[in-house]
Design a protein around this motif. Structure first.
Motif, mmCIF file in Angstrom:
data_model
loop_
_atom_site.group_PDB
_atom_site.id
_atom_site.type_symbol
_atom_site.label_atom_id
_atom_site.label_comp_id
_atom_site.label_asym_id
_atom_site.label_seq_id
_atom_site.Cartn_x
_atom_site.Cartn_y
_atom_site.Cartn_z
ATOM 1 N N SER A 249 0.946 -1.060 0.092
ATOM 2 C CA SER A 249 0.148 0.486 0.509
ATOM 3 C C SER A 249 0.705 1.290 0.064
ATOM 4 N N GLY A 250 2.083 1.365 0.248
ATOM 5 C CA GLY A 250 2.863 2.079 0.158
ATOM 6 C C GLY A 250 3.138 3.311 1.173
ATOM 7 N N SER A 251 2.435 2.294 3.070
ATOM 8 C CA SER A 251 2.783 2.984 3.938
ATOM 9 C C SER A 251 4.150 2.924 4.296
ATOM 10 N N MET A 252 4.819 3.229 5.836
ATOM 11 C CA MET A 252 5.278 3.000 5.778
ATOM 12 C C MET A 252 5.280 2.425 7.338
ATOM 13 N N VAL A 253 6.406 1.328 8.082
ATOM 14 C CA VAL A 253 6.194 1.108 9.455
ATOM 15 C C VAL A 253 6.977 2.181 10.059
ATOM 16 N N VAL A 254 7.223 1.909 11.502
ATOM 17 C CA VAL A 254 7.786 3.043 12.655
ATOM 18 C C VAL A 254 8.954 1.942 12.482
ATOM 19 N N ASN A 255 9.768 3.386 12.344
ATOM 20 C CA ASN A 255 11.538 2.628 12.333
ATOM 21 C C ASN A 255 11.814 2.887 13.916
ATOM 22 N N LYS A 256 11.837 1.327 13.874
ATOM 23 C CA LYS A 256 12.234 0.494 15.535
ATOM 24 C C LYS A 256 13.536 0.886 15.618
ATOM 25 N N ASP A 257 14.962 0.403 14.396
ATOM 26 C CA ASP A 257 15.956 1.407 15.396
ATOM 27 C C ASP A 257 16.340 2.373 15.539
ATOM 28 N N ALA A 258 15.057 3.588 14.636
ATOM 29 C CA ALA A 258 15.724 5.062 15.269
ATOM 30 C C ALA A 258 15.099 4.786 16.407
ATOM 31 N N ASP A 259 14.188 4.229 17.084
ATOM 32 C CA ASP A 259 13.563 4.691 18.462
ATOM 33 C C ASP A 259 14.043 4.003 19.456
ATOM 34 N N LEU A 260 14.420 3.280 19.181
ATOM 35 C CA LEU A 260 16.172 2.439 20.005
ATOM 36 C C LEU A 260 16.855 3.067 19.878
ATOM 37 N N VAL A 261 17.835 4.392 19.359
ATOM 38 C CA VAL A 261 18.866 4.695 18.916
ATOM 39 C C VAL A 261 18.697 6.614 19.707
ATOM 40 N N ALA A 262 17.000 6.418 19.985
ATOM 41 C CA ALA A 262 16.808 7.628 20.755
ATOM 42 C C ALA A 262 16.530 7.660 22.256
ATOM 43 N N ILE A 263 16.223 5.859 22.295
ATOM 44 C CA ILE A 263 16.174 5.882 23.898
ATOM 45 C C ILE A 263 17.466 6.348 24.062
ATOM 46 N N VAL A 264 17.825 4.850 23.606
ATOM 47 C CA VAL A 264 19.915 5.153 24.276
ATOM 48 C C VAL A 264 20.662 6.615 24.657
ATOM 49 N N LYS A 265 19.917 7.456 23.543
ATOM 50 C CA LYS A 265 20.695 8.478 23.549
ATOM 51 C C LYS A 265 19.720 9.475 25.004
ATOM 52 N N GLU A 266 18.463 8.964 25.229
ATOM 53 C CA GLU A 266 18.006 9.627 26.442
ATOM 54 C C GLU A 266 18.892 9.049 27.428
ATOM 55 N N LEU A 267 19.240 8.223 27.536
ATOM 56 C CA LEU A 267 20.084 6.975 28.603
ATOM 57 C C LEU A 267 20.926 7.218 28.820
ATOM 58 N N VAL A 268 21.766 7.396 28.101
ATOM 59 C CA VAL A 268 23.449 7.546 28.143
ATOM 60 C C VAL A 268 23.252 9.475 28.316
ATOM 61 N N THR A 269 21.991 10.202 28.180
ATOM 62 C CA THR A 269 22.104 11.455 29.235
ATOM 63 C C THR A 269 21.839 11.725 30.495
ATOM 64 N N PHE A 270 20.930 10.862 30.496
ATOM 65 C CA PHE A 270 20.159 10.506 32.170
ATOM 66 C C PHE A 270 21.323 10.150 32.949
ATOM 67 N N VAL A 271 22.548 8.656 32.399
ATOM 68 C CA VAL A 271 23.797 8.358 33.015
ATOM 69 C C VAL A 271 24.425 9.431 32.932
ATOM 70 N N LYS A 272 24.689 10.581 32.577
ATOM 71 C CA LYS A 272 25.886 11.595 32.193
ATOM 72 C C LYS A 272 25.541 12.538 33.688
ATOM 73 N N ALA A 273 23.957 12.873 33.902
ATOM 74 C CA ALA A 273 23.990 13.635 34.759
ATOM 75 C C ALA A 273 23.629 12.819 35.924
ATOM 76 N N MET A 274 23.500 11.564 36.197
ATOM 77 C CA MET A 274 23.720 11.113 37.712
ATOM 78 C C MET A 274 25.070 10.906 38.261
ATOM 79 N N CYS A 275 26.096 10.833 36.800
ATOM 80 C CA CYS A 275 27.631 10.849 37.068
ATOM 81 C C CYS A 275 27.824 11.896 37.887
#
Length: 147
Positions: free
Chosen positions: A101-127
């Motif tokens: 149909s030409g529709s796109m599936v949500v990018n799971k890799d990009a979502d995972l990267v965004a979550i990991v980036k947020e996690l890294v930012t959180f860990v840096k702040a905690m440190c």
């Protein structure tokens, strides 16, 4: 490919059966469908990354509609054969798989990267917070030893 950033935005779902893929250059977002407003190309449709900049400082993903359709066909051929001229790293950055149909599936890799980036930012702040607490405790200890 060329630079024609003076454009009006079109709907984000694409037109008809033309899917809007995830940018294969930088992976930062879903490709935008735009209509040129330049005098020499007014009304022509092109597709670009949301991070594209005409001055060359942004993402280079920019295609006239015909070239974009060719790119989609090459990507589909590469996906069906499992090999081809498209860069494998860039292929993994596309936004999922596109159906008939030409529709796109949500990018799971990009979502995972965004979550990991947020996690890294959180860990840096905690440190940093823990380092500040440690510094204050050492300072208190030194003051107590001096007394």
């Amino acid at each position: 490919m060329g630079g024609d950033s003076s454009a009006s935005a079109s709907n984000r779902q694409g037109l008809g059966d033309i899917p809007l893929i995830w940018c294969t250059e930088c992976g930062s977002g879903q490709v935008l469908r735009r209509i040129s407003r330049k005098p020499w190309s007014a009304g022509h449709v092109f597709y670009c990354c949301p991070m594209y900049k005409q001055d060359g400082t942004g993402c280079p993903f920019w295609y006239w509609e015909e070239d974009y359709l060719d790119k989609l066909a090459r990507m589909r051929a590469c996906k069906e054969t499992g090999a081809g001229s498209e860069n494998r790293v860039r292929r993994t950055r596309m936004q999922g798989d596109w159906s008939n149909s030409g529709s796109m599936v949500v990018n799971k890799d990009a979502d995972l990267v965004a979550i990991v980036k947020e996690l890294v930012t959180f860990v840096k702040a905690m440190c940093l917070l823990l380092l500040c607490i440690l510094f204050v405790l050492v300072l208190i200890l030194v003051v107590q030893l001096i007394k």
